[in-house]
Design a protein around this motif. Structure first.
Motif, PDB file in Angstrom:
ATOM      1  N   ILE A  68      50.436  22.328  56.334  1.00 31.05           N
ATOM      2  CA  ILE A  68      50.260  23.772  56.425  1.00 31.05           C
ATOM      3  C   ILE A  68      50.738  24.207  57.804  1.00 31.05           C
ATOM      4  O   ILE A  68      50.260  23.697  58.810  1.00 31.05           O
ATOM      5  N   PRO A  69      51.680  25.132  57.844  1.00 29.88           N
ATOM      6  CA  PRO A  69      52.208  25.525  59.136  1.00 29.88           C
ATOM      7  C   PRO A  69      51.148  26.166  60.021  1.00 29.88           C
ATOM      8  O   PRO A  69      50.251  26.859  59.522  1.00 29.88           O
ATOM      9  N   ASN A  70      51.275  25.955  61.301  1.00 26.27           N
ATOM     10  CA  ASN A  70      50.429  26.607  62.292  1.00 26.27           C
ATOM     11  C   ASN A  70      48.948  26.394  62.047  1.00 26.27           C
ATOM     12  O   ASN A  70      48.140  27.295  62.273  1.00 26.27           O
ATOM     13  N   SER A  71      48.590  25.219  61.540  1.00 19.24           N
ATOM     14  CA  SER A  71      47.165  24.970  61.318  1.00 19.24           C
ATOM     15  C   SER A  71      46.664  24.055  62.443  1.00 19.24           C
ATOM     16  O   SER A  71      47.442  23.410  63.119  1.00 19.24           O
ATOM     17  N   PRO A  72      45.353  24.010  62.629  1.00 15.41           N
ATOM     18  CA  PRO A  72      44.807  23.119  63.652  1.00 15.41           C
ATOM     19  C   PRO A  72      45.198  21.674  63.368  1.00 15.41           C
ATOM     20  O   PRO A  72      45.479  21.322  62.224  1.00 15.41           O
ATOM     21  N   VAL A 109      43.618  19.683  60.462  1.00 17.30           N
ATOM     22  CA  VAL A 109      43.929  20.030  59.073  1.00 17.30           C
ATOM     23  C   VAL A 109      45.227  19.328  58.718  1.00 17.30           C
ATOM     24  O   VAL A 109      46.294  19.670  59.212  1.00 17.30           O
ATOM     25  N   LEU A 124      35.343  26.070  58.525  1.00 17.79           N
ATOM     26  CA  LEU A 124      36.286  25.836  59.603  1.00 17.79           C
ATOM     27  C   LEU A 124      36.954  27.130  60.022  1.00 17.79           C
ATOM     28  O   LEU A 124      37.562  27.200  61.078  1.00 17.79           O
ATOM     29  N   ASP A 125      36.802  28.147  59.215  1.00 21.31           N
ATOM     30  CA  ASP A 125      37.696  29.294  59.338  1.00 21.31           C
ATOM     31  C   ASP A 125      37.755  29.876  60.737  1.00 21.31           C
ATOM     32  O   ASP A 125      38.808  29.920  61.344  1.00 21.31           O
ATOM     33  N   GLY A 129      38.324  27.318  63.689  1.00 18.57           N
ATOM     34  CA  GLY A 129      39.507  26.525  63.393  1.00 18.57           C
ATOM     35  C   GLY A 129      40.763  27.195  63.903  1.00 18.57           C
ATOM     36  O   GLY A 129      41.683  26.542  64.389  1.00 18.57           O
ATOM     37  N   VAL A 130      40.800  28.492  63.832  1.00 13.56           N
ATOM     38  CA  VAL A 130      41.990  29.210  64.245  1.00 13.56           C
ATOM     39  C   VAL A 130      42.090  29.214  65.765  1.00 13.56           C
ATOM     40  O   VAL A 130      43.147  28.978  66.340  1.00 13.56           O
ATOM     41  N   GLU A 135      43.165  26.035  68.116  1.00 14.63           N
ATOM     42  CA  GLU A 135      44.516  25.492  68.068  1.00 14.63           C
ATOM     43  C   GLU A 135      45.154  25.343  69.445  1.00 14.63           C
ATOM     44  O   GLU A 135      45.199  26.261  70.201  1.00 14.63           O
ATOM     45  N   PHE A 143      57.204  27.889  61.960  1.00 18.28           N
ATOM     46  CA  PHE A 143      56.083  27.095  61.456  1.00 18.28           C
ATOM     47  C   PHE A 143      55.806  25.850  62.300  1.00 18.28           C
ATOM     48  O   PHE A 143      54.957  25.038  61.929  1.00 18.28           O
ATOM     49  N   ASN A 144      56.524  25.669  63.406  1.00 15.39           N
ATOM     50  CA  ASN A 144      56.322  24.503  64.243  1.00 15.39           C
ATOM     51  C   ASN A 144      56.454  23.188  63.488  1.00 15.39           C
ATOM     52  O   ASN A 144      55.573  22.339  63.509  1.00 15.39           O
ATOM     53  N   TYR A 172      40.659  27.219  51.318  1.00 10.42           N
ATOM     54  CA  TYR A 172      41.026  27.152  52.724  1.00 10.42           C
ATOM     55  C   TYR A 172      40.924  28.559  53.294  1.00 10.42           C
ATOM     56  O   TYR A 172      39.875  29.192  53.212  1.00 10.42           O
ATOM     57  N   ARG A 173      41.973  29.062  53.855  1.00  8.90           N
ATOM     58  CA  ARG A 173      41.941  30.428  54.349  1.00  8.90           C
ATOM     59  C   ARG A 173      43.356  30.957  54.318  1.00  8.90           C
ATOM     60  O   ARG A 173      44.293  30.240  53.994  1.00  8.90           O
ATOM     61  N   VAL A 233      46.941  31.908  55.455  1.00  7.53           N
ATOM     62  CA  VAL A 233      47.832  31.367  56.469  1.00  7.53           C
ATOM     63  C   VAL A 233      48.943  32.390  56.676  1.00  7.53           C
ATOM     64  O   VAL A 233      49.529  32.869  55.718  1.00  7.53           O
ATOM     65  N   LEU A 263      54.432  25.311  49.460  1.00  4.57           N
ATOM     66  CA  LEU A 263      53.892  26.606  49.882  1.00  4.57           C
ATOM     67  C   LEU A 263      54.907  27.720  49.595  1.00  4.57           C
ATOM     68  O   LEU A 263      56.118  27.521  49.718  1.00  4.57           O
TER      69      LEU A 263
END
Lengths: 181, 724
Positions: free
Chosen positions: A62-66, A69, A173-174, A177-178, A181, B635-636, B681-682, B684, B700
């Motif tokens: 998942i992009p840009n996630s901690p 994750v 985590l919401d 979690g953000v 990072e 998206f790194n 999840y949440r 993104v 995705l």
């Protein structure tokens, strides 16, 4: 590597919402815990919230996630996020060995009616622990790396100490979690 | 054998709503005609009648008694005894609303509020009181009589008369002579007979000799008496209990008869095996539990009409919406279902063909295998399309409420309005339809309230006195476009801008295009109406309209010309569940770009790339300069190719602007099923959802509008530090 290694008999979320509500009540009384290891440390989660234990498979990023994750997997048509507890709790190195497993927890969140399903990467599953509520000791407030609100208590098993984790907190985590990072 | 009547409630509610809708439409159609079409009157009557039947059986006396009066009136109209005046139509329309309110109360388990229905009931009764001559509605009575015969016949079967009674069972002769008003109290003899049938073998003879001349017949009175022969092991008390509810409203005698002298009704007509069930006993399954508390005798209409101590506004307002939470059902045309069955049949054939191939496979059969797989692909795709089509409903479901609304609005405002509906058969996903209803209502109400002028003003402006509102729907690509246009005064860009400056939404020096000015009306707290009227200024505002449409993945456009009218276009995705996507690869990850968003895909020619304002790269696409957004940077993640030369660029469009996405590879195009990321999840940023690819892995789906807006934000601030 998708083989399911072991599925506990108890399935809290199979039988409708009443059953799972009961399950949560049950938890607060304290009964059985599934224990697992993260490096040398032992942890336990409420067995009633465990839906299955899976082998590790590479998830979709998942992009840009901690960092903890790892991504999402397809669990029979449901998109389930995979979190690595070792990274989350800063315990040891996160490497993926044959014994590495994913414990899938389903937790009924307070606001949403549906339950929230997440997978947690751990080193290995060890045992099912019976613990009366008297056995559960309050965790001493020393400077551990795990925030105290994740910890439900400690149980002595022989020479080892098992840290019981608060499942409800684990899936929350919401917010932080953000920012973490 | 009591049946839980609760299980039928939901069906009754749904059917009643449908019936009321049908009734309303027929009423509106009638009011447009010079001469009332008898078929329409029949439609109205039938709706009222089924609601009455259902409500009486399920034990909703308030509704039963209300519809009863309605039905009596309608019957007179049907018989040509009464003219359907415009006032009458208005009353009937109001009663539809009242009934909706009552049913909504029942659905929410709140006490029925009769404040609304009471005056209507009085009005109807007043109308009935000066009825032209005695009622002559013989038909229902006859219907019942016939039905009773039919029932008798069915129960009796073909055994012929009088089997000799054995030791155990005795034969009873019951004479049941109800008082004329028995039907009024919601008692249905058929139900009693059904109950008796449960006790033993039954034969019923209807005595019709007391039925008066047709001229003297009263619609709601019962002139029939019955002679019942019952062979049963039960004793007299048990038989009597079947009549418990009507004991004081009838003459009843129960005697034991000794032998097989029982005679079968000679005059009972030979009913066909599938005896037509009379409408009054429509809910036949439910009828058998006469002693259940739900079906206790309905109080007389007068009692029911007593105003209950209920709060009117609460019940009325909460009515429709709050009830939505329960299980909803969908009506599907039988042709769609047949189609599905055919397709499943084909699928099964293909499957068996393939499995036979697999049993002893050798390389010679390779061609047949690939042929079979091709067929399987075709089958699955068709099946998928057809399954999706089940969720699709014609947009007329959303449009149908507008004729009534326009009528009310034009009465209220004094404006003359003609409503034109176009493309009502355009199909739309049910979920989208449910959520688009309220925004559409608001837009139409605005068009009438703000758009159209008063008749005098229109004439002065050289227009036809009657204003025109056009509601049109059509498919365009993967979208449905709903257009709400009026030929009213149009929007005054100057005035809107003035207001916006006054409210501080727009600063004084900011210059805006007309389109941008029109967009201002969607700003929260913005109202151009000089005064807040009854019609506007309540309910959802335009900002809510836009928010709702955006949340459905749609957008809204406005066109307007002063003095000529305005046109609002709502673009919506056809369905929320499936999407045509282009799979793209960046590094090891596969992403899905919605096909509708893609303008074109191209290979970058180095000389067309321009670097401007520091770090931003633009690609010259004909006249446009398209900002290049490398997905790996956004998206790194790691990509194979970070060099712009000869790289692949997917140009996408959203919310009016274009960006170019830099990708490593273009993969297949395919339909994907949208799965939610948020449920476990949440949200993104830049991702609208996830899907599962053919190999079981997750991919995705890119959120193009989200990427565009985040790209434009990134552009403003200097390129941030890149995390590894």
């Amino acid at each position: 590597m998708e083989a399911v290694i072991e599925v506990p008999e108890i399935n809290t979320h199979g039988g409708g919402k009443d059953l799972s509500l009961e399950g949560i009540d049950f938890i607060s009384g304290g009964d059985q815990y599934l224990t697992f290891c993260l490096c040398q440390e032992h942890y336990g989660v409420d067995i009633l919230s465990v839906t299955e234990i899976r082998g590790w498979e590479e998830p979709t990023l998942i992009p840009n996630s901690p960092e903890y994750v790892k991504g999402v997997i397809n669990l029979r048509g449901v998109i389930v996020p995979i979190l690595d507890l070792r990274i989350r709790f800063h315990i040891g190195e996160a490497d993926y060995k044959p014994t590495t497993v994913v414990i899938v927890l389903a937790v009924k969140s307070e606001q949403a009616s549906a339950s929230c399903t997440m997978g947690f990467v751990v080193d290995a599953v060890s045992d099912v622990l019976n613990a009366e509520s008297d056995d559960i000791k309050v965790a001493p407030s020393f400077g551990g790396l795990i925030e105290p609100n994740y910890i439900q208590g400690l149980v002595n098993v022989g020479a080892d100490v098992v840290t019981l984790l608060n499942v409800d907190q684990l899936v929350q985590l919401d917010e932080e979690g953000v920012t973490n990072e | 054998m009591s049946i839980d009547l609760q299980q039928f409630h939901q069906v009754f509610f749904e059917e009643s709503y449908e019936g009321l809708d049908a009734m309303e439409q027929a009423l509106l159609a009638v009011s447009d005609q010079e001469e009332a079409d008898p078929e329409l009157i029949n439609t109205i009557f039938r709706s009222a009648h089924s609601i009455k039947g259902g409500s009486a059986t399920l034990g909703f006396p308030e509704i039963a008694s209300f519809t009863h009066v309605l039905e009596t009136l309608l019957d007179e109209v049907r018989e040509g005894k009464r003219e359907l005046t415009p006032e009458g139509v208005e009353l009937f329309l109001q009663s539809c609303d009242a009934m909706r309110g009552m049913i909504a109360c029942l659905e929410n388990n709140t006490p029925i509020d009769t404040n609304e229905s009471k005056p209507l009931l009085d009005a109807f009764e007043a109308m009935l009181a000066n009825a032209p001559g005695a009622d002559q509605g013989g038909a229902p009575e006859e219907g019942i009589a016939k039905a009773e015969d039919a029932v008798a016949q069915t129960f009796f079967g073909s055994d012929g008369g009088g089997e000799p009674p054995e030791d155990g069972p005795k034969q009873w002769k019951i004479i049941f002579k109800p008082e004329p008003q028995i039907l009024l109290t919601g008692n249905e003899p058929i139900r009693i007979f059904r109950e008796l049938e449960g006790l033993g073998e039954l034969s019923v003879t209807a005595k019709t000799d007391e039925i008066p001349e047709f001229q003297q017949l009263t619609l709601d009175e019962c002139f029939i008496s019955w002679e019942i022969l019952l062979t049963t092991e039960s004793d007299k008390e048990e038989i009597e209990s079947a009549f418990d509810w009507v004991l004081d409203e009838c003459e009843l005698s129960i005697e034991e008869v000794s032998s097989a002298s029982a005679s079968v009704s000679e005059n009972a007509e030979q009913a066909p095996a599938s005896a037509p069930v009379p409408t009054s006993a429509e809910s036949e399954n439910t009828a058998e539990s006469a002693p259940a508390p739900e079906t206790k005798p309905a109080p007389a209409p007068e009692a029911a009409a007593k105003p209950a101590p209920a709060k009117k506004p609460a019940a009325k307002a909460s009515g429709g919406e709050s009830a939505q939470s329960g299980a909803t059902s969908i009506r599907v045309g039988i042709d769609k279902v047949d189609n599905l069955i055919n397709l499943v049949g084909e699928l099964v054939i293909t499957q068996s063909m393939l499995s036979e191939l697999g049993n002893n496979f050798d390389l010679e059969k390779l061609e047949r295998l690939s042929h079979g797989l091709e067929q399987l692909k075709q089958n699955t795709r068709e099946l998928q399309e057809n399954v999706m089509r089940i969720r699709m409903l014609p947009i007329s479901f959303a449009f149908n409420r507008f004729p009534r609304m326009i009528r009310d609005l034009s009465n209220k405002t004094g404006k003359k309005v003609e409503l034109v509906l176009m493309g009502e058969h355009t199909e739309l996903d049910k979920t989208v339809m449910e959520q688009i209803g309220d925004p559409l209502v608001h837009l139409v109400r605005n068009a009438v309230d703000h758009g159209l002028e008063m008749p005098d003003d229109r004439v002065a402006a050289g227009k036809d006195e009657t204003g025109k509102i056009v509601l049109a729907a059509e498919h365009k690509g993967g979208n449905i476009v709903i257009e709400i246009s009026d030929d009213g005064r149009g929007m005054d860009a100057e005035k809107i801008l003035g207001k916006a400056r006054e409210k501080g939404i727009v600063s004084a020096e900011q210059e805006l295009s007309d389109q941008e000015i029109y967009e201002l009306i969607f700003e929260p707290g913005f109202s151009t109406a000089a005064e807040v009227s009854d019609l506007s200024g309540r309910g959802v505002g335009m900002d809510v309209v836009r928010r709702n449409i955006k949340s459905l993945g749609g957008r809204i456009e406005i066109e307007s010309e002063m003095g000529k009218g305005s046109c609002i276009r709502v673009h919506l995705p056809l369905t929320l569940a499936i999407l045509d996507g282009q799979l793209v690869r960046v590094g090891n990850e596969v992403f899905i770009v919605p096909l509708v968003a893609i303008v074109e895909s191209l290979q970058i020619k180095p000389d067309l790339v321009n670097r401007v304002s520091g770090n931003m790269e633009l690609y010259r696409l004909r006249e446009d300069n398209v900002p290049i957004i490398p997905i790996y940077r956004e998206f790194n993640i790691n990509a194979d190719n970070t060099d712009l030369d000869n790289a692949l660029l997917v140009v996408v469009e959203g919310e009016g602007s274009k960006i170019g996405l830099l990708v490593d590879d273009l993969l297949a195009q395919q339909q994907v099923v949208i799965k939610s990321l948020e449920s476990n999840y949440r949200r993104v940023d830049g991702i609208s959802g996830a899907t599962i690819l053919g190999d079981g892995s997750v991919a995705l789906i890119l959120d193009i509008p989200g990427l565009i807006s985040s790209a434009s934000q990134n552009r403003r601030r200097p390129q941030g530090v890149r995390a590894a």
